[in-house]
Design a protein around this motif. Structure first.
Motif, short mmCIF file in Angstrom:
data_model
loop_
_atom_site.label_atom_id
_atom_site.label_comp_id
_atom_site.label_asym_id
_atom_site.label_seq_id
_atom_site.Cartn_x
_atom_site.Cartn_y
_atom_site.Cartn_z
N TYR A 1 0.95 -1.23 -0.12
CA TYR A 1 -0.06 0.02 -0.16
C TYR A 1 0.92 1.41 -0.10
N SER B 1 -14.00 9.43 10.88
CA SER B 1 -14.03 8.22 10.16
C SER B 1 -13.68 7.03 11.15
N TYR C 1 -6.96 2.99 14.10
CA TYR C 1 -5.84 2.13 13.55
C TYR C 1 -4.56 2.76 13.74
N GLU D 1 1.41 4.82 6.46
CA GLU D 1 0.52 4.27 7.43
C GLU D 1 -1.17 4.97 7.40
N GLN E 1 -3.19 3.45 4.58
CA GLN E 1 -3.32 2.23 4.87
C GLN E 1 -4.56 2.11 5.87
N GLY E 2 -4.71 2.94 6.79
CA GLY E 2 -5.87 3.12 7.60
C GLY E 2 -7.03 3.59 6.69
N CYS F 1 -7.58 2.75 3.63
CA CYS F 1 -7.71 1.71 2.89
C CYS F 1 -8.65 0.74 3.56
N ARG F 2 -8.22 0.55 4.71
CA ARG F 2 -9.03 -0.44 5.60
C ARG F 2 -10.31 0.16 5.85
N ALA G 1 -12.34 -0.51 2.90
CA ALA G 1 -12.78 -1.92 2.84
C ALA G 1 -13.98 -2.23 3.58
N VAL G 2 -13.76 -1.84 5.00
CA VAL G 2 -14.98 -2.20 6.02
C VAL G 2 -16.16 -1.42 5.32
N ALA H 1 -15.31 -1.15 -0.28
CA ALA H 1 -14.58 -1.20 -1.08
C ALA H 1 -13.89 -2.66 -1.34
N THR H 2 -13.48 -2.95 -2.57
CA THR H 2 -12.67 -3.97 -3.15
C THR H 2 -11.14 -3.64 -3.18
N TYR H 3 -10.49 -4.23 -2.80
CA TYR H 3 -8.88 -4.18 -2.55
C TYR H 3 -8.19 -5.02 -3.57
N LYS H 4 -7.22 -4.66 -4.20
CA LYS H 4 -6.62 -5.61 -5.29
C LYS H 4 -5.09 -4.87 -5.35
N LEU H 5 -4.19 -5.35 -4.55
CA LEU H 5 -2.74 -5.02 -4.85
C LEU H 5 -2.26 -5.79 -6.21
N ALA I 1 -16.96 1.42 12.97
CA ALA I 1 -16.26 1.62 12.04
C ALA I 1 -14.88 1.10 11.92
N PHE J 1 -13.22 -1.42 14.33
CA PHE J 1 -13.56 -2.91 14.56
C PHE J 1 -14.47 -3.05 15.82
N TRP K 1 -10.45 -7.17 14.69
CA TRP K 1 -10.21 -6.81 13.37
C TRP K 1 -10.63 -7.93 12.36
N ALA L 1 -12.07 -7.48 6.57
CA ALA L 1 -12.92 -6.60 5.56
C ALA L 1 -12.70 -6.93 4.23
N GLN M 1 -10.08 -7.80 2.51
CA GLN M 1 -8.58 -7.44 2.00
C GLN M 1 -7.75 -8.50 1.83
N ARG N 1 -8.54 -11.15 0.15
CA ARG N 1 -8.96 -11.82 -1.15
C ARG N 1 -8.00 -11.75 -2.24
N PHE N 2 -7.34 -10.66 -2.34
CA PHE N 2 -6.33 -10.63 -3.41
C PHE N 2 -4.94 -10.59 -2.77
N SER O 1 -4.13 -9.06 -0.20
CA SER O 1 -4.13 -7.45 -0.10
C SER O 1 -4.40 -6.80 1.37
N ALA P 1 -2.73 -5.38 4.75
CA ALA P 1 -1.82 -4.37 5.00
C ALA P 1 -1.29 -4.66 6.15
N MET Q 1 -0.45 -3.23 8.37
CA MET Q 1 -1.19 -2.83 9.62
C MET Q 1 -1.92 -3.56 10.29
#
Lengths: 602, 212
Positions: free
Chosen positions: A84, A153, A158, A288, A291-292, A294-295, A298-299, A302-306, B42, B44, B61, B64, B66, B68-69, B71, B73, B75
């Motif tokens: 990320y 948010s 995180y 960092e 990443q926070g 992005c998480r 995702a929650v 959103a779909t994540y694909k690195l 939101a 955890f 945690w 979520a 992440q 799947r691919f 991905s 983090a 973190m």
């Protein structure tokens, strides 16, 4: 654009949760229902259709992804890297090695001239992943729009933030003046009473400067240096401190209103969470924070694909094609970092400004530069303070091991210059030399016994005469050598002028209807590259402009409320607008209260 | 009111559709501790468990999606004190994946992380469906790697609370001053941490300014 229908929020679109816990009450539309984010996993495959595709997980893109996800947009967020952060990444030493190779093979157009030295000690005494090095080091002001969004948010949960209150100005070949706090200005016994009065007068003014145009209007096109010396009769030392340490401005010519804004930013951030103006996140900075967000996205769904890259987007069929062969239909917009652009792209905004960065890892602690209990400091090299006779400031952020970005006994130095052209690198080298010499002098064993410098106090304690120490330093050549574990230099290119924050006109130039025949990126909106700005100030601005381009309005940007146990009256208040009032409004409100100066005494 | 509250970050890992979320849902939805509603935020999920004089506050945690691919983090693993590695007792593939996650945790996570290996959907076997992962095989893995092991049913709730309780009992509690000395470094860092939820200036003098 304003006529866009507002898309229903996540809560409004979500079908009522079927399960044991949801039967109790129906959530109001503004409230995210129970168990958000822990519903059944979505299928393994990439979705066929999304509202928004975002490429690049830098901080602007990540904040945008989270805002859109919580607003109810269906977001696919990808990154060509296996980590990320993209332009905001926090990298290990091995990742830096790969990054440098990519830059030097021309694969990362917004960067150039990358040079890297890594000591063989990394791999022997230290592990590559003991280090977390930011490509774009940033500090978080305690009173700032990003901080409001972090709290709102819940992304702050995180992260861990640590305070930074040491701002040093480098003058006359040493750190002559340290500003640990604005109070220190007033308790400094070396300052004549008159100077203190003038300073006090200025600080009272600057907290509410916009409302007093009669004082500064004549200087609206003139430099802050003229304003401070002429209007407030301040000496050079205080003026420099206000401009460079407190205002973190870039040169003496900075125009008055802009500098006043920046000086106030520091002062109104002081004492918000404690006696310090800025914070930084542990384990790495904007990497960092990205990443926070992005998480959080995702929650929010959103779909994540690195490790995936867009290779083509067709604005007519709205089909995006990826490196791995998969395709997705993008209903609304494709947002992309310039680093992630597909081959054959032709629409990337011009990145005409340079930022020079020199990042060093040294095998030495720098605790003497940090305030008590802290593990970071800012060192500013004002124009003219370096051997290179710099005309622009060099800013350095120093981080110690308690920031958890480097192991015990080491420190990371981030030096940044927004000087254009080859001089940028020369200035950085000069600043590095100055830092190195200062550190060696301050920590050397072989001068401590100089009776002129070390005196014995009335109670038998040892007192070091810092003035004499400073003088003797000038001729002093340390015998020790500093061990560098890494030296990492690169030039980053950006469309944002030096020390400006991103202008929304950048996005206006990216006209949606413009099609360049044969280009692989028609219809794509590019995000800005990070600017040279040391704070996160541009992030929310940029994310909001992009959000508005997609949703039609930024009214519901992070308009979410979470059912947390830490909820207080303020976050339960249905009137959210005020909670993230624009920065300037907030600042005026704070200035009106006059509180920040209340505790200062002369 | 319990004064000794230890916050524990717990992460979930496991193949998709093995019931990671259901287990947590079962755990946090249960009227499990001091009649307190579970809190869903939101960031955890949290649930408190009382163990003797202590309260363990689990911050759970979810991946979520992440994972799947590939991905997730860094973190996600950072400072996790406990992990649930979940597989489905009727899906051998999910057990292989569980081994992978255990390895991943041992590489990425803190030393000393408490890992519970959880074979979920035990209720299906009782309904006559075929078990595909032998209990002995999982016990062996748990033994080798020093994991807690439970077979659970998120559907009936069987062994779910027991899993979290067992983790809670293995969590080192921070109550005595001697323990603090041992972890001098960590405590130092914690002291430096800024609580952004606690904003005295905003709460007091500036509150009126915000309502303009």
């Amino acid at each position: 654009m304003k006529s866009f229908e507002r898309r229903p929020s996540v809560a409004e679109r979500r079908s009522p949760f079927v399960g044991s816990a949801s039967t109790n009450n129906t959530p109001t539309p503004m409230v995210v229902p129970h168990l958000a984010g822990i519903e059944d996993p979505v299928p393994e495959t990439t979705p066929e259709k999304v509202d928004v595709l975002i490429a690049g997980t830098g901080i602007v893109e990540s904040v945008l992804a989270a805002a859109l996800a919580w607003q109810g947009s269906n977001v696919l967020h990808i990154d060509q890297n296996d980590h990320y952060g993209d332009t905001s990444a926090t990298l290990t030493v091995d990742q830096i090695k790969r990054w440098v190779n990519e830059v030097n093979s021309g694969k990362l157009a917004p960067y150039s001239n990358a040079k890297l030295y890594v000591s063989t000690n990394v791999g022997r005494n230290y592990k590559s992943r003991d280090f977390g090095v930011d490509l774009s080091p940033k500090l978080l002001f305690a009173n700032s729009d990003l901080l409001s969004i972090l709290v709102k948010s819940r992304v702050h949960q995180y992260l861990e933030f640590q305070s930074l209150s040491s701002f040093h100005t480098f003058e006359n070949d040493s750190f002559e003046k340290l500003t640990n706090s604005k109070q220190e200005i007033f308790t400094d016994n070396n300052l004549p009473l008159m100077t203190k009065r003038n300073l006090m007068r200025f600080i009272k003014f600057v907290l509410n400067w916009e409302a007093q145009p009669e004082i500064w209007e004549a200087y609206s096109e003139r430099s802050i240096y003229d304003f401070l010396t002429e209007k407030f009769k301040l000496d050079k030392a205080q003026t420099f401190e206000l401009i460079f340490s407190i205002g973190l401005c870039y040169n003496i010519e900075t125009v008055t209103p802009k500098a006043l804004q920046r000086i106030r930013r520091y002062l109104t951030s002081f004492d918000v969470y404690g006696p310090f103006p800025v914070m930084y996140s542990k384990y790495g900075g904007s990497g960092e924070v990205s990443q926070g967000f992005c998480r959080s996205a995702a929650v929010g769904g959103a779909t994540y694909k690195l490790n995936d890259k867009l290779i083509d987007y067709n604005p007519e069929t709205k089909i995006a094609t990826f490196k791995d062969g998969s395709k997705v239909t993008v209903m609304e917009k494709v947002i992309m970092s310039p680093t992630q652009a597909p081959e054959g792209c032709a629409n990337i905004p011009k990145q005409q400004f340079e930022i020079h960065r020199l990042i060093c890892i040294v095998e030495k602690t720098c605790n003497q530069w940090f305030a008590d209990g802290e593990s970071a400091a800012v060192v500013v090299f004002p124009p003219g303070s370096l051997k290179s006779n710099n005309t622009q400031v060099v800013q350095a952020v120093i981080q110690g091991s308690n920031s958890e970005t480097c192991p015990r006994g080491t420190s990371i130095w981030y030096l940044t210059s927004a000087e254009q052209g080859p001089r940028g690198e020369i200035d950085l080298d000069a600043a590095l030399e100055a830092l190195e010499n200062s550190l060696l002098r301050e920590t050397s064993q072989d001068i401590v016994n100089d009776s002129d410098i070390v005196q014995v106090g009335p109670e038998g304690q040892t007192i070091i005469n810092s003035v004499k120490l400073g003088q003797s330093f000038k001729e002093y050549v340390p015998r020790e050598k500093l061990n560098f574990l890494m030296k990492f230099y690169f030039t980053q290119h950006t469309s944002t002028p030096p020390f400006n924050i991103v202008a929304s006109s950048l996005f206006d130039m990216q006209d949606d209807n413009r099609l360049i025949p044969g280009a692989s990126d028609n219809g794509i909106i590019y995000t800005p590259m990070p600017s040279a700005e040391i704070s996160y100030d541009e992030v929310v601005t940029a994310a909001k402009v992009l959000y508005e381009k997609i949703v039609g309005s930024d009214d519901d940007f992070f308009d979410v409320d979470f059912e947390d146990e830490d909820d207080n009256a303020m976050t339960n208040n249905p009137d959210y607008e005020n909670a993230i009032a624009s920065n300037s409004d907030e600042d005026i409100a704070m200035g009106d209260s006059g509180e920040p100066v209340g505790e200062m005494e002369i | 009111m319990n004064s000794n509250v230890t916050s524990v970050k717990l992460v979930l890992l496991g193949e998709a559709a093995v019931g990671k979320s259901s287990i947590v849902l079962r755990f946090v939805s249960n009227d499990f501790s001091e009649n307190k509603e579970p809190t869903i935020g939101a960031a955890f999920l949290t649930q408190r468990v009382n163990i003797g004089n202590h309260t363990i506050k689990f911050e759970i945690w979810d991946t979520a999606g992440q994972e799947r691919f590939a991905s997730l983090a860094p973190m996600y693993y950072r400072n996790a004190q406990a992990a649930l590695v979940v597989y489905d007792v009727t899906k051998p593939q999910s057990f292989i994946k569980a081994r992978h996650w255990v390895k991943e945790l041992q590489e990425q996570a803190n030393k000393g992380i408490i890992i519970a290996l959880v074979g979920n959907k035990a209720d299906i076997i009782e309904d006559g469906e075929e078990r595909k992962v032998a209990r002995e095989e999982a016990e062996k893995l748990a033994e080798e790697e020093g994991l807690l092991f439970f077979e659970t049913s998120a559907k009936t709730g069987n062994n779910v609370n027991e899993t979290f309780l067992a983790i809670g009992e293995k969590i080192p509690l921070k109550n005595s001053s001697s323990a603090n000395d041992q972890h001098h470094d960590t405590n130092n860092n914690n002291n430096q941490r800024i609580d952004l939820d606690n904003n005295p200036v905003d709460a007091a003098s500036n509150a009126p300014g915000c309502s303009c």
